[in-house]
Design a protein around this motif. Structure first.
Motif, mmCIF file in Angstrom:
data_model
loop_
_atom_site.group_PDB
_atom_site.id
_atom_site.type_symbol
_atom_site.label_atom_id
_atom_site.label_comp_id
_atom_site.label_asym_id
_atom_site.label_seq_id
_atom_site.Cartn_x
_atom_site.Cartn_y
_atom_site.Cartn_z
ATOM 1 N N SER A 71 0.814 -1.221 0.000
ATOM 2 C CA SER A 71 0.000 0.000 0.000
ATOM 3 C C SER A 71 0.843 1.265 0.000
ATOM 4 C CB SER A 71 -0.952 -0.010 1.196
ATOM 5 O OG SER A 71 -0.270 -0.304 2.400
ATOM 6 N N ILE A 72 1.886 1.338 0.832
ATOM 7 C CA ILE A 72 2.740 2.533 0.852
ATOM 8 C C ILE A 72 3.443 2.695 -0.487
ATOM 9 C CG2 ILE A 72 4.796 3.572 1.905
ATOM 10 C CD1 ILE A 72 3.935 2.342 4.557
ATOM 11 N N ASN A 73 3.886 1.593 -1.042
ATOM 12 C CA ASN A 73 4.531 1.623 -2.355
ATOM 13 C C ASN A 73 3.580 2.194 -3.401
ATOM 14 O OD1 ASN A 73 6.803 0.598 -4.180
ATOM 15 N ND2 ASN A 73 5.024 -0.420 -5.071
ATOM 16 N N TYR A 74 2.320 1.777 -3.370
ATOM 17 C CA TYR A 74 1.330 2.296 -4.323
ATOM 18 C C TYR A 74 1.095 3.784 -4.105
ATOM 19 C CZ TYR A 74 -3.108 3.204 -6.635
ATOM 20 O OH TYR A 74 -4.091 3.747 -7.416
ATOM 21 N N LEU A 75 0.962 4.196 -2.843
ATOM 22 C CA LEU A 75 0.732 5.611 -2.549
ATOM 23 C C LEU A 75 1.861 6.469 -3.114
ATOM 24 C CD1 LEU A 75 -0.561 5.431 1.143
ATOM 25 C CD2 LEU A 75 -1.913 5.828 -0.919
ATOM 26 N N LYS A 76 3.090 6.029 -2.926
ATOM 27 C CA LYS A 76 4.221 6.789 -3.457
ATOM 28 C C LYS A 76 4.215 6.791 -4.980
ATOM 29 C CE LYS A 76 7.351 6.319 0.494
ATOM 30 N NZ LYS A 76 8.677 5.865 0.969
ATOM 31 N N SER A 77 3.778 5.700 -5.584
ATOM 32 C CA SER A 77 3.763 5.625 -7.044
ATOM 33 C C SER A 77 2.766 6.600 -7.655
ATOM 34 C CB SER A 77 3.443 4.199 -7.505
ATOM 35 O OG SER A 77 2.065 3.897 -7.362
ATOM 36 N N ILE A 78 1.741 7.004 -6.876
ATOM 37 C CA ILE A 78 0.783 7.999 -7.385
ATOM 38 C C ILE A 78 1.041 9.361 -6.737
ATOM 39 C CG2 ILE A 78 -0.974 6.307 -7.992
ATOM 40 C CD1 ILE A 78 -2.438 6.955 -5.411
ATOM 41 N N GLY A 79 2.249 9.524 -6.175
ATOM 42 C CA GLY A 79 2.690 10.839 -5.708
ATOM 43 C C GLY A 79 2.197 11.254 -4.339
ATOM 44 N N ILE A 80 1.734 10.308 -3.523
ATOM 45 C CA ILE A 80 1.190 10.647 -2.204
ATOM 46 C C ILE A 80 2.237 10.423 -1.121
ATOM 47 C CG2 ILE A 80 -0.504 9.982 -0.440
ATOM 48 C CD1 ILE A 80 -2.469 9.436 -2.687
ATOM 49 N N SER A 81 2.522 11.455 -0.358
ATOM 50 C CA SER A 81 3.437 11.352 0.784
ATOM 51 C C SER A 81 2.770 11.814 2.073
ATOM 52 C CB SER A 81 4.688 12.202 0.532
ATOM 53 O OG SER A 81 4.341 13.557 0.330
ATOM 54 N N LYS A 82 1.534 12.287 1.962
ATOM 55 C CA LYS A 82 0.810 12.800 3.126
ATOM 56 C C LYS A 82 -0.588 12.193 3.172
ATOM 57 C CE LYS A 82 -1.434 16.979 4.823
ATOM 58 N NZ LYS A 82 -1.819 18.358 4.480
ATOM 59 N N ILE A 83 -0.970 11.715 4.364
ATOM 60 C CA ILE A 83 -2.302 11.161 4.584
ATOM 61 C C ILE A 83 -3.053 12.107 5.512
ATOM 62 C CG2 ILE A 83 -3.605 9.227 5.563
ATOM 63 C CD1 ILE A 83 -1.230 7.436 4.790
ATOM 64 N N ASP A 84 -4.183 12.595 5.050
ATOM 65 C CA ASP A 84 -4.966 13.525 5.876
ATOM 66 C C ASP A 84 -5.659 12.807 7.019
ATOM 67 O OD1 ASP A 84 -4.685 16.030 4.201
ATOM 68 O OD2 ASP A 84 -5.537 14.681 2.715
ATOM 69 N N ASN A 85 -6.248 11.645 6.715
ATOM 70 C CA ASN A 85 -7.003 10.901 7.725
ATOM 71 C C ASN A 85 -6.580 9.434 7.706
ATOM 72 O OD1 ASN A 85 -9.004 13.150 8.321
ATOM 73 N ND2 ASN A 85 -9.398 12.820 6.132
ATOM 74 N N MET A 86 -6.017 8.971 8.810
ATOM 75 C CA MET A 86 -5.720 7.554 8.960
ATOM 76 C C MET A 86 -6.769 6.976 9.909
ATOM 77 S SD MET A 86 -4.048 4.761 8.478
ATOM 78 C CE MET A 86 -2.523 5.173 7.643
ATOM 79 N N CYS A 87 -7.756 6.291 9.339
ATOM 80 C CA CYS A 87 -8.846 5.724 10.129
ATOM 81 C C CYS A 87 -8.517 4.271 10.476
ATOM 82 C CB CYS A 87 -10.151 5.786 9.349
ATOM 83 S SG CYS A 87 -10.638 7.455 8.862
ATOM 84 N N VAL A 88 -8.548 3.964 11.762
ATOM 85 C CA VAL A 88 -8.251 2.609 12.227
ATOM 86 C C VAL A 88 -9.535 2.010 12.775
ATOM 87 C CG1 VAL A 88 -6.862 1.200 13.774
ATOM 88 C CG2 VAL A 88 -5.896 3.285 12.783
ATOM 89 N N SER A 89 -10.033 0.955 12.141
ATOM 90 C CA SER A 89 -11.337 0.411 12.529
ATOM 91 C C SER A 89 -11.305 -0.203 13.925
ATOM 92 C CB SER A 89 -11.815 -0.623 11.506
ATOM 93 O OG SER A 89 -10.961 -1.752 11.488
ATOM 94 N N HIS A 90 -10.230 -0.926 14.259
ATOM 95 C CA HIS A 90 -10.098 -1.505 15.599
ATOM 96 C C HIS A 90 -8.663 -1.987 15.782
ATOM 97 C CE1 HIS A 90 -10.911 -4.975 13.076
ATOM 98 N NE2 HIS A 90 -10.632 -5.810 14.062
ATOM 99 N N GLN A 91 -8.381 -2.655 16.885
ATOM 100 C CA GLN A 91 -7.014 -2.910 17.331
ATOM 101 C C GLN A 91 -6.317 -4.093 16.671
ATOM 102 O OE1 GLN A 91 -6.483 -4.547 21.196
ATOM 103 N NE2 GLN A 91 -7.957 -6.179 20.870
ATOM 104 N N ASP A 92 -7.027 -4.990 15.998
ATOM 105 C CA ASP A 92 -6.417 -6.235 15.525
ATOM 106 C C ASP A 92 -5.242 -5.961 14.588
ATOM 107 O OD1 ASP A 92 -8.244 -7.572 17.011
ATOM 108 O OD2 ASP A 92 -9.342 -8.465 15.320
#
Length: 734
Positions: free
Chosen positions: A518-539
């Protein structure tokens, strides 16, 4: 021709057309005959390669010779490349070590080991996420078609007679083991610069080398070959050997050093060029540097027809061609040109580049040749005399390495994204053109080259479309919501590996697969900043890779279910977050500004368990979406009870399709048309459960499953869009 047969056919045809035109306008019969012979030899080489690389199937038992210096051991996992007895093909073997004794025998051994493996042939899993490293293609480029998964592995013992190749591998094993006893930094530099070996902690300690584009120094190449060959040549001068004897010894040394340093495809270029150069000087053949470079490329492609698709080979040939083209330039201009040649290749493969790398290379490259290399060799020799003598040398290297690491942390890392192959070729051709025109034309080419970079950057970073993406991260969840022009970038969960009970020796080095997926894909489309990191639960299969995102990305805020901030295990996961990253606990009564989704669950504070999962709904591209984490059936019924009329066109099926989720009443109420299931192939839980699939089928819901489709993307603009899957291509408009 490699491009036509193995790569992009249209670009290959265009490049071949340019070559044909070039040969035609030269009107040189020798060049024409030589070109025809080269094409015929290459075609023959391709045919032989296809004959050699035949897929194998079935259950087999083989005896295999493995070299301790080339096997990879990570806990109980063992992998190596070898020729099984009775077969000509090389293949990759994967096995599990039975006990710690077997592990120590491989790690501490220095002699070839004979093993018996029983198992079956298996296909390399293709890249199931867009821009993911493709293991299948990587090995295919090296003439490896098959992998063998061993169900049992037994050691037969070491052999008594050794070939010259065996002895070189033994020498490398002993050298690496000796370096393992040296102080840490000296050890890393000694193995990296001399034997080409990188331990598992290499990139943890050498972050500056990685970020500043200095990996080519630690990838054994022409610089290393020339350096050590000059030492051998000087020794032979002192011995008063004849030119012929010096040439023979140098060629033998090059062959031995190729094996000793790991035998990478990128190194093959340097060795072939050095051998052709020696023969050229010995027999006064009159070859130019460009002739030697071209001859090396032809021979290399005859041996490995697909080698040019490997990043190491591209960098090796690109830099060596740049050195030839810029030989009349000053050191300053030459270094800048060489860096400009590497940038398009690096962007195509790793998507980011540090602005300070040019300045660092200007300073560091001569320093490596004149200082670091001699100091490392001195440190290795001193260790043989007395380990105490290596302490000041290690201290010096540590200061130098810490300096590189510190510089790499300065602002300047640009996550550019992945340019298309055509754009990369244009960038490379314009860069080479800088060495071929007069000074008056240089300015125009620089302006044009800068325009290409800026236009490509803008196109990648300000897309006209948005996307909702389900990553294929195996057994886990990870989703991306990216709005047009990158107005907001939102992640829902990160995926991660669940650690099952095992002994300490079996665990190995922790690996965050998000860095490769996922991080590799984000960088490939030019993304280095995430506005919202939503974590559904602890697992762990939902947030286990969160530390990797914290390390690699800038995160504005982490959004979690109410009460999960009291969970010590989760808080430990995010302990490395920046002070600028806000932690926000939410329930279904909250409306979060700049979050392109609405929260439907939880309504009570919890510990972050399955029944506490955060449920998010969004409207994107004319479709309504519902992401349910691992919410169980009672939680699903509570959600529709608290939010009457809740519906969604696309439902992220809860708990990877487990029967503990997807209550028929919930599915009936939500009325989805499409279901997304994220589950690992052949997972131990049997997800998705047949009961869940039957429920979805009864409600006429179309299913996208990562097990079958890999990454699933919904690409949209305004209120229309279409689904794409990494393994099956386009699925049409919705």
């Amino acid at each position: 021709m490699s491009m036509i047969i193995y790569g992009n056919a249209w670009i290959g045809v265009c490049l071949m057309g340019l070559l044909v035109l070039r040969i035609f306008f030269l009107r040189d019969s020798q060049v024409l005959i030589g070109s025809i012979m080269a094409v015929l030899m290459f075609a023959c080489g391709c045919w032989l390669t296809h004959q050699y690389m035949r897929p194998l199937t079935g259950q087999k038992t083989y005896e295999v010779k493995i070299y301790p210096d080339v096997v990879k051991v990570n806990g109980a996992s063992l992998s190596f490349i070898a020729h099984p007895e009775g077969l000509k093909q090389k293949m990759v073997f994967y096995a599990r070590l039975r006990d710690k004794g077997q592990q120590r025998q491989v790690v501490d051994g220095d002699q070839p080991i004979r093993v018996k493996v029983t198992g079956k042939f298996s296909d390399f899993l293709p890249a199931t996420n867009i821009n993911q490293f493709d293991m299948e293609k990587y090995y295919h480029h090296q003439k490896i078609q098959n992998c063998f998964v061993a169900e049992s592995l037994s050691f037969i013992g070491v052999q008594n007679k050794f070939s010259m190749i065996d002895r070189i591998h033994m020498l490398r094993s002993k050298f690496n083991q000796y370096c393992g006893h040296l102080p840490k930094t000296l050890s890393l530099y000694a193995t990296g610069l001399i034997s080409g070996y990188r331990p598992n902690n290499f990139f943890d300690e050498m972050t500056g080398v990685k970020k500043l584009g200095l990996l080519h120094i630690f990838s054994i190449s022409g610089m290393h070959v020339a350096y050590f060959l000059s030492i051998v040549d000087q020794l032979m001068v002192w011995m008063g050997l004849s030119k012929f004897k010096k040439a023979v010894i140098s060629i033998v040394f090059l062959g031995g050093y190729f094996i000793f340093s790991g035998g990478s495809p990128g190194l093959l270029r340097a060795v072939i060029m050095a051998i052709i150069g020696i023969i050229n000087r010995l027999f006064k053949l009159g070859f130019s540097q460009l002739d030697v470079w071209s001859g090396s490329l032809i021979i290399n492609l005859l041996i490995l027809p697909e080698a040019i698709f490997l990043m190491g080979v591209q960098l090796s040939y690109g830099l060596s061609l740049g050195l030839i083209a810029s030989e009349k330039l000053s050191y300053f201009k030459q270094t800048i040109l060489l860096n400009l040649l590497t940038v398009p290749i690096l962007l195509f493969h790793i998507y980011e580049w540090h602005f300070l790398s040019v300045a660092v290379n200007l300073i560091v490259l001569p320093f490596f040749g004149k200082v670091i290399f001699p100091v490392v060799i001195l440190g290795v020799i001193c260790g043989l005399l007395a380990m105490g003598l290596t302490i000041p040398i290690d201290g010096f290297l540590q200061v130098f390495n810490d300096g590189l690491n510190a510089v790499s942390e300065l602002p300047g890392m640009i996550v550019f994204g992945k340019p298309t192959l055509l754009v990369v070729l244009i960038m490379l051709m314009l860069t080479i053109l800088l060495t071929m025109v007069d000074k008056r034309s240089v300015k125009g080419i620089v302006v044009l080259l800068s325009t290409v970079y800026l236009a490509t950057f803008a196109w990648i970073h300000f897309p006209l479309y948005g996307e909702v993406t389900m990553f294929d991260i195996g057994q886990g969840d990870s989703f991306l919501i990216r709005e047009p022009f990158n107005r907001t970038v939102t992640m829902i969960d990160t995926g991660g590996k669940v650690q099952f009970n095992s002994e300490p020796w079996q665990k190995g080095t922790q690996d965050y697969q998000a860095k490769r997926l996922s991080i590799n894909y984000l960088k490939s489309i030019g993304i280095s900043k995430i506005d919202n990191m939503c974590v559904s639960h602890q697992d762990a299969d939902h947030c286990g890779d969160l530390p990797a995102f914290i390390e690699e990305m800038k995160i504005d805020r982490i959004i979690i279910p109410l009460g999960m901030d009291k969970n010590p295990g989760f808080m430990e996961r995010i302990s490395g977050r920046s002070h600028d990253t806000k932690l926000l606990c939410v329930n279904d009564e909250m409306r979060v500004a700049n979050l392109p989704a609405q929260i439907y669950h939880p309504y009570l504070a919890g510990k972050g368990e399955n029944h506490d999962s955060m449920v998010l709904g969004a409207n994107k591209g004319g479709l309504s979406w519902l992401f349910t984490g691992d919410l169980d059936r009672p939680g699903e019924l509570d959600t529709i009870a608290r939010h009457p009329g809740l519906s969604a066109d696309v439902l992220k099926v809860g708990h990877h399709g487990s029967k503990t989720s997807s209550d028929p009443q919930f599915v009936s109420a939500v009325k989805p048309k499409i279901a997304l299931i994220s589950a690992g192939r052949n997972n131990r839980y049997g997800h998705p459960n047949d009961e869940t699939l039957v429920t979805l089928k009864q409600h006429n819901v179309k299913i996208f499953n990562t097990q079958k489709h890999g990454m699933v993307r919904y690409i949209y603009r305004n209120n229309t869009g279409h689904f794409e899957t990494a393994l099956d291509g386009h699925e049409g408009n919705v």
